[in-house]
Design an enzyme around this catalytic site. Structure first.
Site, PDB file in Angstrom:
ATOM      1  N   LYS A 178       0.845  -1.201   0.000  1.00  0.00           N
ATOM      2  CA  LYS A 178       0.000   0.000   0.000  1.00  0.00           C
ATOM      3  C   LYS A 178       0.876   1.246   0.000  1.00  0.00           C
ATOM      4  O   LYS A 178       1.575   1.510   0.974  1.00  0.00           O
ATOM      5  CB  LYS A 178      -0.899   0.037   1.242  1.00  0.00           C
ATOM      6  CG  LYS A 178      -1.953   1.137   1.126  1.00  0.00           C
ATOM      7  CD  LYS A 178      -2.538   1.554   2.464  1.00  0.00           C
ATOM      8  CE  LYS A 178      -1.776   2.661   3.130  1.00  0.00           C
ATOM      9  NZ  LYS A 178      -1.783   3.971   2.430  1.00  0.00           N
ATOM     10  N   GLY A 231       7.919   4.625   7.250  1.00  0.00           N
ATOM     11  CA  GLY A 231       7.125   5.819   7.531  1.00  0.00           C
ATOM     12  C   GLY A 231       7.532   6.392   8.877  1.00  0.00           C
ATOM     13  O   GLY A 231       8.665   6.218   9.325  1.00  0.00           O
ATOM     14  N   GLU A 234       5.889   7.126  14.814  1.00  0.00           N
ATOM     15  CA  GLU A 234       4.591   7.019  15.489  1.00  0.00           C
ATOM     16  C   GLU A 234       3.739   5.892  14.876  1.00  0.00           C
ATOM     17  O   GLU A 234       3.212   5.032  15.593  1.00  0.00           O
ATOM     18  CB  GLU A 234       3.890   8.358  15.310  1.00  0.00           C
ATOM     19  CG  GLU A 234       2.655   8.544  16.108  1.00  0.00           C
ATOM     20  CD  GLU A 234       1.969   9.861  15.697  1.00  0.00           C
ATOM     21  OE1 GLU A 234       2.619  10.707  15.060  1.00  0.00           O
ATOM     22  OE2 GLU A 234       0.776   9.991  16.022  1.00  0.00           O
ATOM     23  N   GLY A 236       4.886   3.530  13.007  1.00  0.00           N
ATOM     24  CA  GLY A 236       5.669   2.294  13.179  1.00  0.00           C
ATOM     25  C   GLY A 236       5.316   1.575  14.480  1.00  0.00           C
ATOM     26  O   GLY A 236       5.200   0.345  14.518  1.00  0.00           O
ATOM     27  N   GLU A 253      11.268   0.800   8.946  1.00  0.00           N
ATOM     28  CA  GLU A 253      12.212   1.870   8.585  1.00  0.00           C
ATOM     29  C   GLU A 253      11.521   3.170   8.950  1.00  0.00           C
ATOM     30  O   GLU A 253      10.561   3.563   8.294  1.00  0.00           O
ATOM     31  CB  GLU A 253      12.488   1.868   7.073  1.00  0.00           C
ATOM     32  CG  GLU A 253      13.090   0.596   6.546  1.00  0.00           C
ATOM     33  CD  GLU A 253      14.568   0.458   6.843  1.00  0.00           C
ATOM     34  OE1 GLU A 253      15.148   1.390   7.447  1.00  0.00           O
ATOM     35  OE2 GLU A 253      15.134  -0.580   6.491  1.00  0.00           O
ATOM     36  N   CYS A 287      14.286  10.337   5.060  1.00  0.00           N
ATOM     37  CA  CYS A 287      14.356   9.873   6.454  1.00  0.00           C
ATOM     38  C   CYS A 287      15.755   9.963   7.035  1.00  0.00           C
ATOM     39  O   CYS A 287      15.920  10.211   8.210  1.00  0.00           O
ATOM     40  CB  CYS A 287      13.835   8.456   6.537  1.00  0.00           C
ATOM     41  SG  CYS A 287      14.548   7.424   5.262  1.00  0.00           S
ATOM     42  N   GLU A 389      11.985  15.239  14.339  1.00  0.00           N
ATOM     43  CA  GLU A 389      12.091  15.170  12.893  1.00  0.00           C
ATOM     44  C   GLU A 389      11.135  16.190  12.271  1.00  0.00           C
ATOM     45  O   GLU A 389       9.945  16.184  12.555  1.00  0.00           O
ATOM     46  CB  GLU A 389      11.724  13.768  12.421  1.00  0.00           C
ATOM     47  CG  GLU A 389      11.920  13.609  10.945  1.00  0.00           C
ATOM     48  CD  GLU A 389      11.650  12.193  10.484  1.00  0.00           C
ATOM     49  OE1 GLU A 389      10.582  11.660  10.807  1.00  0.00           O
ATOM     50  OE2 GLU A 389      12.513  11.626   9.799  1.00  0.00           O
TER      51      GLU A 389
HETATM   52  P1  NAP Z   1       3.261   7.973   7.876  1.00  0.00           P
HETATM   53  O1  NAP Z   1       2.229   8.917   8.228  1.00  0.00           O
HETATM   54  O2  NAP Z   1       3.853   7.129   8.926  1.00  0.00           O
HETATM   55  O3  NAP Z   1       2.662   7.093   6.691  1.00  0.00           O
HETATM   56  C1  NAP Z   1       3.370   6.059   6.088  1.00  0.00           C
HETATM   57  C2  NAP Z   1       2.408   5.056   5.495  1.00  0.00           C
HETATM   58  O4  NAP Z   1       1.663   4.439   6.540  1.00  0.00           O
HETATM   59  C3  NAP Z   1       1.386   5.629   4.545  1.00  0.00           C
HETATM   60  O5  NAP Z   1       1.151   4.689   3.506  1.00  0.00           O
HETATM   61  C4  NAP Z   1       0.154   5.769   5.412  1.00  0.00           C
HETATM   62  O6  NAP Z   1      -1.053   5.755   4.693  1.00  0.00           O
HETATM   63  C5  NAP Z   1       0.277   4.531   6.269  1.00  0.00           C
HETATM   64  N1  NAP Z   1      -0.449   4.574   7.545  1.00  0.00           N
HETATM   65  C6  NAP Z   1      -0.804   5.654   8.283  1.00  0.00           C
HETATM   66  N2  NAP Z   1      -1.444   5.272   9.405  1.00  0.00           N
HETATM   67  C7  NAP Z   1      -1.516   3.915   9.373  1.00  0.00           C
HETATM   68  C8  NAP Z   1      -2.053   2.931  10.241  1.00  0.00           C
HETATM   69  N3  NAP Z   1      -2.675   3.253  11.379  1.00  0.00           N
HETATM   70  N4  NAP Z   1      -1.943   1.628   9.893  1.00  0.00           N
HETATM   71  C9  NAP Z   1      -1.326   1.265   8.754  1.00  0.00           C
HETATM   72  N5  NAP Z   1      -0.788   2.156   7.884  1.00  0.00           N
HETATM   73  C10 NAP Z   1      -0.872   3.468   8.196  1.00  0.00           C
HETATM   74  O7  NAP Z   1       4.535   8.657   7.232  1.00  0.00           O
HETATM   75  P2  NAP Z   1       4.582   9.633   5.992  1.00  0.00           P
HETATM   76  O8  NAP Z   1       4.007  10.923   6.446  1.00  0.00           O
HETATM   77  O9  NAP Z   1       4.030   8.970   4.791  1.00  0.00           O
HETATM   78  O10 NAP Z   1       6.177   9.752   5.756  1.00  0.00           O
HETATM   79  C11 NAP Z   1       7.001  10.536   6.541  1.00  0.00           C
HETATM   80  C12 NAP Z   1       7.731   9.715   7.596  1.00  0.00           C
HETATM   81  O11 NAP Z   1       8.303   8.532   7.062  1.00  0.00           O
HETATM   82  C13 NAP Z   1       8.885  10.454   8.194  1.00  0.00           C
HETATM   83  O12 NAP Z   1       8.805  10.360   9.584  1.00  0.00           O
HETATM   84  C14 NAP Z   1      10.126   9.737   7.678  1.00  0.00           C
HETATM   85  O13 NAP Z   1      11.247   9.800   8.498  1.00  0.00           O
HETATM   86  C15 NAP Z   1       9.653   8.365   7.499  1.00  0.00           C
HETATM   87  N6  NAP Z   1      10.418   7.676   6.453  1.00  0.00           N
HETATM   88  C16 NAP Z   1      11.334   6.756   6.826  1.00  0.00           C
HETATM   89  C17 NAP Z   1      12.074   6.096   5.872  1.00  0.00           C
HETATM   90  C18 NAP Z   1      13.087   5.062   6.253  1.00  0.00           C
HETATM   91  O14 NAP Z   1      13.595   4.393   5.382  1.00  0.00           O
HETATM   92  N7  NAP Z   1      13.392   4.895   7.495  1.00  0.00           N
HETATM   93  C19 NAP Z   1      11.857   6.353   4.528  1.00  0.00           C
HETATM   94  C20 NAP Z   1      10.924   7.301   4.193  1.00  0.00           C
HETATM   95  C21 NAP Z   1      10.195   7.953   5.172  1.00  0.00           C
HETATM   96  P3  NAP Z   1      -1.770   7.157   4.316  1.00  0.00           P
HETATM   97  O15 NAP Z   1      -0.875   7.827   3.363  1.00  0.00           O
HETATM   98  O16 NAP Z   1      -3.054   6.733   3.710  1.00  0.00           O
HETATM   99  O17 NAP Z   1      -1.923   7.914   5.589  1.00  0.00           O
END
Ligand code: NAP
Ligand code: MG
Length: 501
Positions: A178, A231, A234, A236, A253, A287, A389
């Site tokens: 997804k 993502g 939180e 995670g 990640e 990230c 972050e």
């Molecule tokens: P996010 O809000 O955590 O969302 C990531 C994904 O999770 C999206 O597909 C989101 O869907 C989904 N999601 C949200 N709530 C969920 C739940 N309760 N259950 C299952 N899935 C859920 O993060 P983001 O805003 O997309 O990305 C920014 C963050 O990602 C930053 O904190 C960044 O550091 C981190 N990141 C880390 C890496 C790494 O490799 N470590 C790489 C890239 C990004 P929706 O879009 O529909 O909400």
């Protein structure tokens, strides 16, 4: 019919409910199209397709070499559609076309190629030393987990899809992914590539839809054997909770606040470029961005001067223009988050030394979606802007005196994802790198992620590794088979531990 449909069981389909959501180009605010919005039922349907393809289909029974053939075909097809994919990636996410052409598309292609190679060369079985008494022959078999799900963020939608599908499929699993709601299109476009590569139906599925519903099903469903998430930290934590119900292995990640340490013997020209690249590439929406530059006191003023001078030269504009260095952020909401942190920074440490507001942009662009590269100097590491972050174009410069102090500051974070050390003395740089509690350290460089090298986080930046051989093996179960070759009771003296049986 939605403009961009879900890819389930080898076919493009609408959501069962018929619901859709709009996706936008954040640079201009124009709508790109309607995306099918998967609900619980669609997530379940995709998982069922993947389950059937695993339990009854040919995929897990094929040799690694056969699977590698399919994955190489996927990589090749990505190459033939590079421009179309890159343009859509840039439009949907706001990332620049330069990033999409030089990083996203080749990065995804390279990931499929690397995992094809793993499928071919990593052995399925390894013999272990046996024992003479009691006698045994022992071996380890590596097997796929089964159905592996992946949930990915909006900052690198296409590469992230490749990082999840590549190792899962190479190891013989089937998968459902997804993408994030802001940026679902290029992951959905993979469906056509899978069709053209003639992947058996159900092996690879893509659903778009809200994390809180469709996403939660992927992380919790009892038919799923393993889940991977990229993502925020939180979400995670929530994924771990959801996976715990059926004790699924998780790969996470998550976020970061990585330190890029500039020692006083660094080549300041290269180091300044490494700090700017490390922070402002993709507007800091990476990230492992090096958003804390730790700069040694002797070179501090000169170095900050270089950063400010060069940050001012970055070209802000339409992300589809090759001359643009910084496009829009992914959404107006992300700009609001950055504004909140910059306000907090003003309260905590004073005026930024550059940036600190939205730039003026051309009339055809959405001015609310852009932000200037912003640098705060003299930042205490304990301040919120140095600890939390931001995920935007904001750099904190932190002075230090000794190498030991730099390591201590770098490690004073809940995160441990990336980091850099800039120095002409490679032994000294190694000592500093060895002290950093983080999954990757780049010496005299930054952001160099390669499919052949492991990537992942210490501490609250995650669990497990993606890429490298490690990132392949995390998608394989380990089975030990012990055979007692004895044909007489002499080989079973250990049974007497129970009694005279
Ligand atoms: P996010 O809000 O955590 O969302 C990531 C994904 O999770 C999206 O597909 C989101 O869907 C989904 N999601 C949200 N709530 C969920 C739940 N309760 N259950 C299952 N899935 C859920 O993060 P983001 O805003 O997309 O990305 C920014 C963050 O990602 C930053 O904190 C960044 O550091 C981190 N990141 C880390 C890496 C790494 O490799 N470590 C790489 C890239 C990004 P929706 O879009 O529909 O909400
Ligand atoms: Mg979009």
């Amino acid at each position: 019919m939605a403009d961009f449909q879900l890819f389930i069981d080898g076919e493009y389909v609408d959501a069962r409910s018929g619901d859709t959501f709009a996706t936008y180009d954040p640079g201009t605010g124009t709508k790109i199209g309607d995306v099918a919005k998967a609900g619980v039922e669609d997530a379940e349907r995709a998982i069922a397709a993947a389950r059937k393809a695993f339990d009854e289909g040919p995929w897990p029974k094929m040799s690694g070499k056969e699977r590698a053939g399919y994955l190489r075909k996927v990589a090749e097809l990505i190459g033939t559609k590079a421009e179309e994919l890159a343009t859509m990636e840039a439009r949907d996410s706001g990332g620049t076309i330069k990033k999409a052409m030089f990083a996203d598309v080749p990065g995804a292609q390279g990931a499929f190629e690397w995992f094809a190679q793993c499928a071919e060369t990593e052995p399925d079985e390894v013999e272990l030393p046996g024992s003479d008494f009691p006698p045994s022959q022992n071996l380890v078999r590596y097997e796929p987990h089964g159905v592996c799900t992946g949930i990915i963020p909006w900052n690198f939608p296409f590469i992230m899809a490749a990082w999840k599908f590549g190792p899962a499929l190479a190891a013989g699993n089937t998968s459902v992914i997804k993408p994030a709601s802001f940026t679902s299109v290029t992951a959905l476009m993979l469906g056509q590539i899978f069709q053209e590569a003639e992947l058996p139906p159900g092996v690879a599925n893509v659903i778009a839809g809200p994390g809180g519903t469709a996403g939660e099903v992927l992380a919790s469903h009892p038919m799923v054997d393993k889940t991977a998430f990229t993502g925020s930290t939180e979400v995670g934590r929530r994924i771990m909770q959801l996976a715990s119900g059926t004790v699924k292995p998780v790969t996470l990640e998550l976020g970061g606040k990585s330190a890029n340490i500039v020692l006083d013997d660094a080549d300041l020209d290269i180091a300044a470029a490494a700090v700017l690249f490390g922070t402002f590439f993709h507007n800091g929406q990476v990230c492992e961005s090096g958003t804390r530059a730790l700069v040694q006191r002797g070179i501090y003023d000169e170095f900050v001067g270089l950063l400010v001078e060069r940050a001012g030269k970055l070209v802000i504009g339409n992300q589809l223009d090759y001359a643009t260095d910084l496009g829009p952020l992914v959404s107006r909401g992300q700009v609001e988050t950055v504004e909140r942190y910059v306000k907090l920074g003003r309260d905590e440490v004073g005026e930024p030394v550059c940036g600190g507001e939205k730039p003026k942009v051309a009339d055809d662009l959405d001015a609310e979606a852009f932000y200037q590269p912003t640098i705060f100097a003299g930042v205490p590491n304990s301040s919120k802007i140095a600890q939390e972050e931001i995920f935007g174009p904001v750099l904190c410069v932190i002075p230090f005196d000794t190498d030991e102090e730099a390591v201590a500051i770098a490690n004073d974070s809940i995160y441990g994802l990336g980091g850099g050390v800039q120095s002409r003395d490679l032994e000294r740089a190694r000592r500093v790198a060895d002290g950093m509690r983080t999954g990757t350290v780049w010496i005299n460089d930054y952001h160099m992620i390669n499919p052949q090298r492991p990537f992942g986080g210490y501490k609250q930046s995650g669990i497990g590794r993606e890429l490298g051989v490690q990132g392949f093996n995390i998608y394989r179960q380990v089975k030990h088979i012990h055979t007692n070759p004895s044909t007489s009771r002499d080989g079973y003296v250990h049974f007497s531990a129970l009694g005279d049986i």
